[in-house]
Design a protein around this motif. Sequence first.
Motif, PDB file in Angstrom:
ATOM      1  N   THR A  79      54.858  57.217  30.281  1.00 55.25           N
ATOM      2  CA  THR A  79      53.588  57.956  30.336  1.00 55.25           C
ATOM      3  C   THR A  79      53.397  58.585  31.709  1.00 55.25           C
ATOM      4  OG1 THR A  79      52.352  55.974  30.971  1.00 55.25           O
ATOM      5  CG2 THR A  79      52.471  56.499  28.608  1.00 55.25           C
ATOM      6  N   HIS A  80      53.941  57.946  32.748  1.00 52.58           N
ATOM      7  CA  HIS A  80      53.949  58.536  34.086  1.00 52.58           C
ATOM      8  C   HIS A  80      54.850  57.722  35.016  1.00 52.58           C
ATOM      9  CE1 HIS A  80      50.642  55.605  34.629  1.00 52.58           C
ATOM     10  NE2 HIS A  80      51.046  55.561  35.874  1.00 52.58           N
ATOM     11  N   LEU A  81      55.177  58.350  36.128  1.00 49.50           N
ATOM     12  CA  LEU A  81      55.978  57.720  37.164  1.00 49.50           C
ATOM     13  C   LEU A  81      55.222  57.896  38.479  1.00 49.50           C
ATOM     14  CD1 LEU A  81      58.963  56.525  37.572  1.00 49.50           C
ATOM     15  CD2 LEU A  81      59.441  58.746  38.574  1.00 49.50           C
TER      16      LEU A  81
ATOM     17  N   PRO B 244      59.052  47.606  39.516  1.00 46.17           N
ATOM     18  CA  PRO B 244      59.098  48.804  40.359  1.00 46.17           C
ATOM     19  C   PRO B 244      60.394  48.823  41.160  1.00 46.17           C
ATOM     20  CG  PRO B 244      57.661  47.177  41.335  1.00 46.17           C
ATOM     21  CD  PRO B 244      58.108  46.618  40.013  1.00 46.17           C
ATOM     22  N   ALA B 245      60.807  49.992  41.567  1.00 44.20           N
ATOM     23  CA  ALA B 245      61.954  50.132  42.458  1.00 44.20           C
ATOM     24  C   ALA B 245      61.412  50.299  43.875  1.00 44.20           C
ATOM     25  CB  ALA B 245      62.787  51.345  42.057  1.00 44.20           C
ATOM     26  N   THR B 246      61.922  49.519  44.800  1.00 41.84           N
ATOM     27  CA  THR B 246      61.456  49.572  46.183  1.00 41.84           C
ATOM     28  C   THR B 246      62.656  49.656  47.120  1.00 41.84           C
ATOM     29  OG1 THR B 246      61.438  47.170  46.388  1.00 41.84           O
ATOM     30  CG2 THR B 246      59.384  48.205  45.676  1.00 41.84           C
TER      31      THR B 246
ATOM     32  N   GLN C 230      62.283  56.955  58.912  1.00 41.04           N
ATOM     33  CA  GLN C 230      62.439  56.048  57.776  1.00 41.04           C
ATOM     34  C   GLN C 230      61.209  56.091  56.889  1.00 41.04           C
ATOM     35  OE1 GLN C 230      63.421  52.158  59.331  1.00 41.04           O
ATOM     36  NE2 GLN C 230      65.597  52.651  59.276  1.00 41.04           N
ATOM     37  N   VAL C 231      61.452  55.903  55.588  1.00 46.74           N
ATOM     38  CA  VAL C 231      60.370  55.828  54.622  1.00 46.74           C
ATOM     39  C   VAL C 231      60.588  54.587  53.760  1.00 46.74           C
ATOM     40  CG1 VAL C 231      61.492  57.271  52.850  1.00 46.74           C
ATOM     41  CG2 VAL C 231      59.019  57.085  52.901  1.00 46.74           C
ATOM     42  N   SER C 232      59.515  53.851  53.563  1.00 48.34           N
ATOM     43  CA  SER C 232      59.513  52.735  52.631  1.00 48.34           C
ATOM     44  C   SER C 232      58.907  53.282  51.341  1.00 48.34           C
ATOM     45  CB  SER C 232      58.659  51.595  53.188  1.00 48.34           C
ATOM     46  OG  SER C 232      58.530  50.570  52.232  1.00 48.34           O
ATOM     47  N   TYR C 233      59.582  53.082  50.216  1.00 43.06           N
ATOM     48  CA  TYR C 233      59.110  53.673  48.959  1.00 43.06           C
ATOM     49  C   TYR C 233      58.908  52.615  47.880  1.00 43.06           C
ATOM     50  CZ  TYR C 233      63.971  53.223  47.458  1.00 43.06           C
ATOM     51  OH  TYR C 233      65.209  52.719  47.145  1.00 43.06           O
ATOM     52  N   THR C 234      58.021  52.932  46.963  1.00 45.80           N
ATOM     53  CA  THR C 234      57.815  52.167  45.736  1.00 45.80           C
ATOM     54  C   THR C 234      57.711  53.173  44.604  1.00 45.80           C
ATOM     55  OG1 THR C 234      56.602  50.451  46.937  1.00 45.80           O
ATOM     56  CG2 THR C 234      56.341  50.498  44.538  1.00 45.80           C
ATOM     57  N   VAL C 235      58.539  52.987  43.597  1.00 48.25           N
ATOM     58  CA  VAL C 235      58.520  53.852  42.417  1.00 48.25           C
ATOM     59  C   VAL C 235      58.230  52.968  41.210  1.00 48.25           C
ATOM     60  CG1 VAL C 235      59.799  55.513  41.018  1.00 48.25           C
ATOM     61  CG2 VAL C 235      60.223  55.378  43.477  1.00 48.25           C
ATOM     62  N   THR C 236      57.157  53.290  40.491  1.00 49.45           N
ATOM     63  CA  THR C 236      56.733  52.490  39.349  1.00 49.45           C
ATOM     64  C   THR C 236      56.608  53.379  38.124  1.00 49.45           C
ATOM     65  OG1 THR C 236      55.442  51.124  40.872  1.00 49.45           O
ATOM     66  CG2 THR C 236      54.971  50.871  38.534  1.00 49.45           C
ATOM     67  N   ALA C 237      57.167  52.926  37.021  1.00 51.63           N
ATOM     68  CA  ALA C 237      57.068  53.670  35.762  1.00 51.63           C
ATOM     69  C   ALA C 237      56.107  52.950  34.820  1.00 51.63           C
ATOM     70  CB  ALA C 237      58.430  53.792  35.103  1.00 51.63           C
ATOM     71  N   GLN C 238      55.293  53.726  34.166  1.00 49.24           N
ATOM     72  CA  GLN C 238      54.398  53.195  33.135  1.00 49.24           C
ATOM     73  C   GLN C 238      54.888  53.760  31.806  1.00 49.24           C
ATOM     74  OE1 GLN C 238      51.715  51.093  33.739  1.00 49.24           O
ATOM     75  NE2 GLN C 238      51.605  50.860  31.546  1.00 49.24           N
TER      76      GLN C 238
ATOM     77  N   ALA D 234      66.205  55.465  42.519  1.00 48.58           N
ATOM     78  CA  ALA D 234      65.030  54.599  42.422  1.00 48.58           C
ATOM     79  C   ALA D 234      64.216  54.936  41.174  1.00 48.58           C
ATOM     80  CB  ALA D 234      64.165  54.735  43.666  1.00 48.58           C
ATOM     81  N   ALA D 235      64.056  56.233  40.892  1.00 47.56           N
ATOM     82  CA  ALA D 235      63.306  56.655  39.705  1.00 47.56           C
ATOM     83  C   ALA D 235      64.019  56.207  38.444  1.00 47.56           C
ATOM     84  CB  ALA D 235      63.114  58.167  39.707  1.00 47.56           C
ATOM     85  N   GLN D 236      65.339  56.377  38.391  1.00 48.01           N
ATOM     86  CA  GLN D 236      66.102  55.949  37.218  1.00 48.01           C
ATOM     87  C   GLN D 236      65.979  54.439  37.015  1.00 48.01           C
ATOM     88  OE1 GLN D 236      69.970  57.535  38.178  1.00 48.01           O
ATOM     89  NE2 GLN D 236      69.547  59.478  37.136  1.00 48.01           N
ATOM     90  N   SER D 237      66.040  53.690  38.102  1.00 48.97           N
ATOM     91  CA  SER D 237      65.903  52.239  38.014  1.00 48.97           C
ATOM     92  C   SER D 237      64.528  51.848  37.488  1.00 48.97           C
ATOM     93  CB  SER D 237      66.139  51.609  39.383  1.00 48.97           C
ATOM     94  OG  SER D 237      65.945  50.224  39.334  1.00 48.97           O
ATOM     95  N   ALA D 238      63.480  52.467  38.015  1.00 45.45           N
ATOM     96  CA  ALA D 238      62.111  52.148  37.559  1.00 45.45           C
ATOM     97  C   ALA D 238      61.923  52.527  36.097  1.00 45.45           C
ATOM     98  CB  ALA D 238      61.093  52.877  38.429  1.00 45.45           C
ATOM     99  N   LEU D 239      62.504  53.632  35.664  1.00 43.58           N
ATOM    100  CA  LEU D 239      62.357  54.072  34.281  1.00 43.58           C
ATOM    101  C   LEU D 239      63.121  53.173  33.312  1.00 43.58           C
ATOM    102  CD1 LEU D 239      62.578  57.907  34.867  1.00 43.58           C
ATOM    103  CD2 LEU D 239      60.586  56.670  33.966  1.00 43.58           C
ATOM    104  N   GLN D 240      64.210  52.568  33.761  1.00 43.38           N
ATOM    105  CA  GLN D 240      65.023  51.712  32.897  1.00 43.38           C
ATOM    106  C   GLN D 240      64.494  50.291  32.825  1.00 43.38           C
ATOM    107  OE1 GLN D 240      68.953  52.106  34.499  1.00 43.38           O
ATOM    108  NE2 GLN D 240      69.228  54.159  33.671  1.00 43.38           N
ATOM    109  N   HIS D 241      63.903  49.804  33.888  1.00 44.67           N
ATOM    110  CA  HIS D 241      63.394  48.430  33.924  1.00 44.67           C
ATOM    111  C   HIS D 241      61.885  48.494  33.710  1.00 44.67           C
ATOM    112  CE1 HIS D 241      67.199  48.300  36.197  1.00 44.67           C
ATOM    113  NE2 HIS D 241      67.352  47.196  35.494  1.00 44.67           N
ATOM    114  N   LEU D 242      61.468  48.236  32.504  1.00 41.04           N
ATOM    115  CA  LEU D 242      60.095  48.499  32.084  1.00 41.04           C
ATOM    116  C   LEU D 242      59.029  47.825  32.936  1.00 41.04           C
ATOM    117  CD1 LEU D 242      60.575  48.388  28.225  1.00 41.04           C
ATOM    118  CD2 LEU D 242      60.668  50.352  29.747  1.00 41.04           C
ATOM    119  N   ALA D 243      59.304  46.662  33.487  1.00 41.73           N
ATOM    120  CA  ALA D 243      58.242  45.938  34.195  1.00 41.73           C
ATOM    121  C   ALA D 243      58.425  45.898  35.708  1.00 41.73           C
ATOM    122  CB  ALA D 243      58.156  44.514  33.648  1.00 41.73           C
TER     123      ALA D 243
END
Length: 118
Positions: free
Chosen positions: A10-12, A70-72, A94-102, A59-68
Amino acid sequence: MLREISPSATHLAVRLQFLADERSSHAEQSFVLYPSARAYFGFPCPYGDCDGIYDLTQAAQSALQHLALPATGTLECKGARSGHRVPGQLCCLQVSYTVTAQHHAQVLPRNTELSRST
């Protein structure tokens, strides 16, 4: 399109927190990609004189594949800056990131047998 690579999403959501050594660090950035958004996960370095891109495709691919989950992680900008009148200086921000898929809630088939009460 996001819906083409992950039809159930539904969103990333992407959160970027920059880890600068300087006194004035960049503000945190947040992005939300919806199903009709282009599935591009490159985010520009916040320095105006830098040509770097943070590539969060994995990171986006990982978050989209693992439903619950986030990729950090942390990435370093590989771009070049022209600050202080010195062209070609490496950025290294440097950037610290969190990618979460719903995802859409998965609907389980209902039991078609009715229980009888006597």
